[in-house]
Design an enzyme around this catalytic site. Sequence first.
Site, short mmCIF file in Angstrom:
data_model
loop_
_atom_site.label_atom_id
_atom_site.label_comp_id
_atom_site.label_asym_id
_atom_site.label_seq_id
_atom_site.Cartn_x
_atom_site.Cartn_y
_atom_site.Cartn_z
CB SER A 2 -0.94 0.01 1.21
OG SER A 2 -0.22 -0.15 2.41
CG HIS B 111 -1.51 3.54 4.59
ND1 HIS B 111 -2.37 2.96 5.49
CD2 HIS B 111 -0.98 2.54 3.84
CE1 HIS B 111 -2.38 1.65 5.30
NE2 HIS B 111 -1.54 1.37 4.30
N GLY C 203 -1.91 -4.39 1.07
CA GLY C 203 -1.99 -5.60 1.86
C GLY C 203 -1.01 -6.69 1.45
CG ASN D 54 1.03 -5.32 4.45
OD1 ASN D 54 0.36 -4.65 5.22
ND2 ASN D 54 1.15 -5.02 3.16
CG ASP E 1 -3.61 4.60 8.27
OD1 ASP E 1 -2.69 5.43 8.24
OD2 ASP E 1 -3.90 3.88 7.29
#
Length: 209
Positions: free
Chosen positions: A30, A177, A64, A93, A174
Amino acid sequence: MFLWGLLAMLLAAAPLAAAERPLVLVMGDSLSAAYGIEREAGWVHLLAERLDGKARVVNACISGETSSGGAARLPELLRQHAPDIVLLELGGNDGLRGLPPGQLRANLATMIEASRAAGAEVLLLGIDVPPNYGPAYRDAFTGVFQRLADRYSVPLVPFLLEGVALDHGLMQADGIHPTAAAQPAILANVWPALAPLLEADLAQTEAAH
């Protein structure tokens, strides 16, 4: 300084046919798939704009994605695109899921070897995990990238989000990102390591043109 001048001259040269232009394949998650922002604002798209048609950029990043997923997808992408340069931006991830660093190392090693076997140069883009994962895991995780860079003699960007991750104004809500405003800084982190690879490929292409 000479390198930047030469690269600028190559980028300003007459356009090449599409099939003659070097191809850069970006394999990532991402952080490179422009998660939460417009795809045109992402650093990979900004890279394509900077290259201004002198090299092609394929963004094969999936939000992801883990290193295992990337390793599984890469052979077909190498066959399909025959890239000259492969950027490996994977591991975030794996870290967030607490997967074994040894697994990350093995997957990235497989991807480096496959890319080289296909005739591509490789650039590793390193990533970090939050401090709450503990110093032992964090050191083992981040050490994977440097050990691979040393083992395979490939260039490394130690931390893709250098100057970004700790700036709350450049991160989405979040905390994981980057925002659209952060994307030029991310490209600025990548460019010094990528430019010599591009310069070599563009010079070779121009010489054969």
